[in-house]
Structure formats: C-alpha cells, structure tokens
Motif scaffolding. Structure first.
Motif, PDB file in Angstrom:
ATOM      1  N   CYS A  21       0.792  -1.142  -0.072  1.00 58.18           N
ATOM      2  CA  CYS A  21      -0.203  -0.067  -0.169  1.00 58.18           C
ATOM      3  C   CYS A  21       1.023   1.147   0.039  1.00 58.18           C
ATOM      4  O   CYS A  21       1.569   1.338   0.964  1.00 58.18           O
ATOM      5  CB  CYS A  21      -1.212  -0.174   1.280  1.00 58.18           C
ATOM      6  N   TRP A  35      -2.393  -2.239   8.512  1.00 57.70           N
ATOM      7  CA  TRP A  35      -3.405  -2.950   7.916  1.00 57.70           C
ATOM      8  C   TRP A  35      -4.547  -3.583   8.793  1.00 57.70           C
ATOM      9  O   TRP A  35      -4.432  -3.998   9.886  1.00 57.70           O
ATOM     10  CB  TRP A  35      -2.614  -4.235   7.321  1.00 57.70           C
ATOM     11  N   ARG A  37      -8.581  -5.593   8.460  1.00 54.99           N
ATOM     12  CA  ARG A  37      -9.402  -6.374   7.743  1.00 54.99           C
ATOM     13  C   ARG A  37     -10.663  -6.363   8.011  1.00 54.99           C
ATOM     14  O   ARG A  37     -11.070  -6.311   9.392  1.00 54.99           O
ATOM     15  CB  ARG A  37      -8.672  -7.857   7.463  1.00 54.99           C
ATOM     16  N   GLN A  38     -11.706  -6.686   7.189  1.00 53.72           N
ATOM     17  CA  GLN A  38     -13.014  -7.093   7.708  1.00 53.72           C
ATOM     18  C   GLN A  38     -13.503  -8.200   6.856  1.00 53.72           C
ATOM     19  O   GLN A  38     -13.640  -8.251   5.539  1.00 53.72           O
ATOM     20  CB  GLN A  38     -13.851  -5.734   7.460  1.00 53.72           C
ATOM     21  N   ARG A  44     -14.456  -4.796  11.601  1.00 52.56           N
ATOM     22  CA  ARG A  44     -12.960  -4.388  11.224  1.00 52.56           C
ATOM     23  C   ARG A  44     -12.066  -4.607  12.280  1.00 52.56           C
ATOM     24  O   ARG A  44     -12.265  -4.239  13.487  1.00 52.56           O
ATOM     25  CB  ARG A  44     -12.967  -3.071  10.466  1.00 52.56           C
ATOM     26  N   ILE A  91     -11.613  -8.521   3.289  1.00 50.37           N
ATOM     27  CA  ILE A  91     -10.964  -7.434   2.578  1.00 50.37           C
ATOM     28  C   ILE A  91     -10.072  -6.711   3.517  1.00 50.37           C
ATOM     29  O   ILE A  91     -10.258  -6.545   4.595  1.00 50.37           O
ATOM     30  CB  ILE A  91     -12.299  -6.354   2.128  1.00 50.37           C
ATOM     31  N   TYR A  92      -8.869  -6.498   3.058  1.00 48.06           N
ATOM     32  CA  TYR A  92      -7.697  -5.876   3.874  1.00 48.06           C
ATOM     33  C   TYR A  92      -7.676  -4.425   3.090  1.00 48.06           C
ATOM     34  O   TYR A  92      -7.417  -4.037   2.165  1.00 48.06           O
ATOM     35  CB  TYR A  92      -6.431  -6.719   3.430  1.00 48.06           C
ATOM     36  N   TYR A  93      -7.701  -3.458   4.248  1.00 45.91           N
ATOM     37  CA  TYR A  93      -7.504  -2.166   4.181  1.00 45.91           C
ATOM     38  C   TYR A  93      -6.263  -1.674   4.806  1.00 45.91           C
ATOM     39  O   TYR A  93      -5.984  -1.939   5.992  1.00 45.91           O
ATOM     40  CB  TYR A  93      -8.579  -1.320   4.957  1.00 45.91           C
ATOM     41  N   TRP A 110      -7.548   6.115   4.649  1.00 46.16           N
ATOM     42  CA  TRP A 110      -7.940   4.828   4.196  1.00 46.16           C
ATOM     43  C   TRP A 110      -7.824   4.358   2.721  1.00 46.16           C
ATOM     44  O   TRP A 110      -8.090   5.328   2.195  1.00 46.16           O
ATOM     45  CB  TRP A 110      -9.210   4.429   4.605  1.00 46.16           C
ATOM     46  N   GLN A 112      -8.414   1.764  -0.546  1.00 41.30           N
ATOM     47  CA  GLN A 112      -9.769   1.082  -1.083  1.00 41.30           C
ATOM     48  C   GLN A 112      -9.963  -0.076  -0.812  1.00 41.30           C
ATOM     49  O   GLN A 112     -11.114  -0.645  -1.035  1.00 41.30           O
ATOM     50  CB  GLN A 112      -9.794   1.475  -2.627  1.00 41.30           C
ATOM     51  N   GLY A 113      -9.161  -0.805  -0.173  1.00 37.95           N
ATOM     52  CA  GLY A 113      -9.446  -2.371   0.253  1.00 37.95           C
ATOM     53  C   GLY A 113      -8.791  -3.289  -0.907  1.00 37.95           C
ATOM     54  O   GLY A 113      -9.164  -2.970  -2.113  1.00 37.95           O
ATOM     55  N   THR A 114      -8.414  -4.375  -0.467  1.00 37.56           N
ATOM     56  CA  THR A 114      -7.920  -5.494  -1.460  1.00 37.56           C
ATOM     57  C   THR A 114      -8.593  -6.662  -0.907  1.00 37.56           C
ATOM     58  O   THR A 114      -8.203  -7.030   0.307  1.00 37.56           O
ATOM     59  CB  THR A 114      -6.554  -5.209  -1.927  1.00 37.56           C
TER      60      THR A 114
END
Length: 120
Positions: A21, A35, A37-38, A44, A91-93, A110, A112-114
């Motif tokens: 990132c 990092w 995640r959710q 999250r 989803i990892y932010y 933040w 966009q998330g992957t």
C-alpha cells in the motif's frame, strides 16, 4: 492524499500473499501505517501496524504468520502473510496517519481495500 493497496487475490490454505500500500499526494510526513481487515458479518480488526521508526504491533489472530514492514522513502507499507487459513479471508484495508501539505494536524487515511480469499 490517497492510499493505493495491491496484492490481494485467491490463494490456497497454507499459501502466502504479500500486500502493498503506497501513500501518495501532497505529503509532509507519514506516521503510523497499518493493515486492517473486515470479513463478511464481522467488525473491522487490526492485522498489523508499524510506526515510522519500525516498532510493530500485530493482531492476535495473525501473530507468527504475518510480517509488516515499510519503506519510508516510498511511503509504502507491506504485509507478508504466510500459512494462510480460510478464516483469513477478508477485505484488507491499509491505513495511515498522514500530515498533508497545508494541514494543521495529522489525519487518518484509508485505502480502497483489497480482497484476500483463502480456499480450503
């Protein structure tokens, strides 16, 4: 200022992934990077965080399986994830506390998330 995450994908259980990132824009300094995640239906949670000086913090669910690092010259945070489990699917932010040009104080930004999907 924006954060751009990359590196997510589909991997089998026991496999590895590396997330990246990068913070870009009119930046004076980047403080803590992290990092989160959710997963579907869950809150999250923190995966890992790293201070500018290199001190790290890990969430209990990933300790011993993940390594967080950063390149201050590139304003980039990395997350190496090993021994992945299906429960790591989320989803990892990426998150960073940044002092932008013209700002009076740091703000949280933040990515966009992957999506990381671990198949059993």
């Amino acid at each position: 200022v924006q954060l751009q995450a990359s590196g997510g994908g589909l991997v089998q259980a026991g496999g590895s992934l590396r997330l990246s990132c990068e913070a870009s824009g009119r930046i004076i300094s980047v403080n803590v990077m992290a990092w989160f995640r959710q997963a579907p239906g869950k809150q999250r949670e923190l995966v890992a965080a790293i201070a500018r000086g290199g001190r790290t913090t890990y969430g209990d669910s990933v300790k011993g399986r993940c390594t967080v690092s950063r390149d201050n010259a590139k304003n980039t945070i990395y997350l190496q994830m090993n021994s992945l489990k299906p429960e790591d699917t989320a989803i990892y932010y990426c998150n960073a506390r940044i002092l932008g040009v013209g700002a009076l104080a740091e703000s949280d930004y933040w990515g966009q998330g992957t999506l990381v999907t671990v198949s059993s």
